[in-house]
Design an enzyme around this catalytic site. Structure first.
Site, PDB file in Angstrom:
ATOM      1  CG  ASN A   9      -1.617   1.269   1.176  1.00  0.00           C
ATOM      2  OD1 ASN A   9      -1.814   1.848   0.397  1.00  0.00           O
ATOM      3  ND2 ASN A   9      -2.381   1.408   2.514  1.00  0.00           N
ATOM      4  CE  LYS A  11       0.347   3.483   4.888  1.00  0.00           C
ATOM      5  NZ  LYS A  11      -0.047   3.246   6.268  1.00  0.00           N
ATOM      6  CG  HIS A  94      -5.701   1.565   5.020  1.00  0.00           C
ATOM      7  ND1 HIS A  94      -5.489   2.610   5.793  1.00  0.00           N
ATOM      8  CD2 HIS A  94      -4.784   0.724   4.941  1.00  0.00           C
ATOM      9  CE1 HIS A  94      -4.290   2.277   6.445  1.00  0.00           C
ATOM     10  NE2 HIS A  94      -3.701   1.262   5.667  1.00  0.00           N
ATOM     11  CD  GLU A  96      -3.137   5.145   6.898  1.00  0.00           C
ATOM     12  OE1 GLU A  96      -3.069   5.291   5.542  1.00  0.00           O
ATOM     13  OE2 GLU A  96      -2.075   4.892   7.384  1.00  0.00           O
ATOM     14  CD  GLU A 166      -3.689  -2.782   7.021  1.00  0.00           C
ATOM     15  OE1 GLU A 166      -2.681  -3.336   6.619  1.00  0.00           O
ATOM     16  OE2 GLU A 166      -4.119  -2.072   7.198  1.00  0.00           O
ATOM     17  N   GLY A 172       2.021   1.651  10.860  1.00  0.00           N
ATOM     18  CA  GLY A 172       2.735   2.905  10.675  1.00  0.00           C
ATOM     19  C   GLY A 172       3.509   3.271  12.125  1.00  0.00           C
ATOM     20  CB  SER A 213       4.851  -2.057  12.174  1.00  0.00           C
ATOM     21  OG  SER A 213       4.401  -0.823  12.488  1.00  0.00           O
TER      22      SER A 213
HETATM   23  C1  PEP Z   1      -0.758  -0.126   5.882  1.00  0.00           C
HETATM   24  O1  PEP Z   1      -0.942   0.926   5.297  1.00  0.00           O
HETATM   25  O2  PEP Z   1      -1.663  -1.046   5.478  1.00  0.00           O
HETATM   26  C2  PEP Z   1       0.311  -0.738   6.581  1.00  0.00           C
HETATM   27  C3  PEP Z   1       0.152  -1.784   7.508  1.00  0.00           C
HETATM   28  O3  PEP Z   1       1.242   0.288   7.016  1.00  0.00           O
HETATM   29  P1  PEP Z   1       2.693   0.120   7.668  1.00  0.00           P
HETATM   30  O4  PEP Z   1       3.238  -1.272   7.263  1.00  0.00           O
HETATM   31  O5  PEP Z   1       3.377   1.057   7.498  1.00  0.00           O
HETATM   32  O6  PEP Z   1       2.310  -0.112   9.045  1.00  0.00           O
END
Ligand code: PEP
Length: 251
Positions: A9, A11, A94, A96, A166, A172, A213
């Site tokens: 992703n 973003k 997601h 976000e 997630e 993040g 992460s």
């Molecule tokens: C994501 O954006 O779905 C995500 C898991 O981000 P990160 O790997 O940076 O935690």
């Protein structure tokens, strides 16, 4: 057998020229890794340029969102038919988008149905916030996200569904869940919730990814868990070496 899948992703990172430079290095690094499905999810404006660079490879392309209507007066939105000309996958719900753009389980549900109707593979994100986790509400929140987000889907479409667990507090932040902890939520909450909606067999066929992460150094631990079928990767997917190693770990 569930084939592992790793999706990156991007973003809101990479202009078209940055995307071209990045994929010119990434694609040769990952194209020959077998035994894992690889999906890049760039911003909408990058899709056409990235698609051209992925021609002839088995690397697939996904959007990061879509609108549930087929077309219409929805300024700034992108529809299923638009994405389907460019992509095979689409990330939906997601955290976000839920946190900053008012996405709810109901809009997720409409989007999942729109994605499936347009032949796209939805990667549906679920996960609890830190507050919910600390209040012991993980199971309640995540099963509600599954039930409300995936309601009304035809049983024949479930094989195309991909879920990404997630935990919001792990995205993040550099604070990944433990591999065993993530596996337990998937095995004890997500698959039972899927079984309640679609039956035991479908619940064992649907791929469930972990996201939050994931890095080269912890990917192997996550992907060796029996109920984790790959990863949805944010930050680390923007670094060629990191993402390559994560894909290798899943393969
Ligand atoms: C994501 O954006 O779905 C995500 C898991 O981000 P990160 O790997 O940076 O935690």
């Amino acid at each position: 057998m569930r084939i592992p899948l790793v999706a990156g992703n991007w973003k809101m990172f990479n202009t078209v020229s940055e995307a071209r430079n990045f994929v010119a290095i990434l694609a040769p690094a990952i194209r020959d890794i077998k035994g894992v499905e690889k999906v890049l999810c760039p911003p909408f404006v990058d899709l056409l340029a990235v698609k051209a660079l992925l021609e002839g490879t088995d690397i697939q392309l996904g959007g990061q969102n879509l609108h549930w209507e087929q077309s219409g007066a929805y300024t700034g939105e992108i529809s299923g038919p638009m994405l389907a000309e460019l992509c095979s996958h689409v990330i939906i719900g997601h955290s976000e988008r839920r946190a900053y753009f008012g996405e709810t389980n109901e809009t997720v549900n409409r989007k999942v149905n729109a994605a499936l109707a347009n032949g796209l593979i939805p990667i549906v994100c679920v996960g609890e916030t830190l507050e919910e986790n600390e209040a012991g509400k993980t199971a309640q929140v995540v099963s509600q996200q599954i039930q409300a987000g995936l309601g009304g889907i035809n049983l024949s479409d479930t094989a195309r569904l991909v879920i990404a667990y997630e935990p919001v507090w792990a995205i993040g932040t550099g604070k990944a869940a433990t591999a065993e902890g993530a596996n337990a939520v998937i095995a004890e909450v997500i698959r039972p919730a899927l079984a309640a909606e679609f039956g035991q067999m479908a619940s064992q066929e649907i791929r469930v990814l972990y996201g939050g992460s994931v890095k080269a150094k912890n990917a192997g631990e996550f992907f060796s868990q029996p109920d984790i079928d790959g990863g949805l990767v944010g930050g680390a997917c923007l670094i060629v070496d990191e993402f390559t190693q994560i894909i290798q770990a899943a393969a």
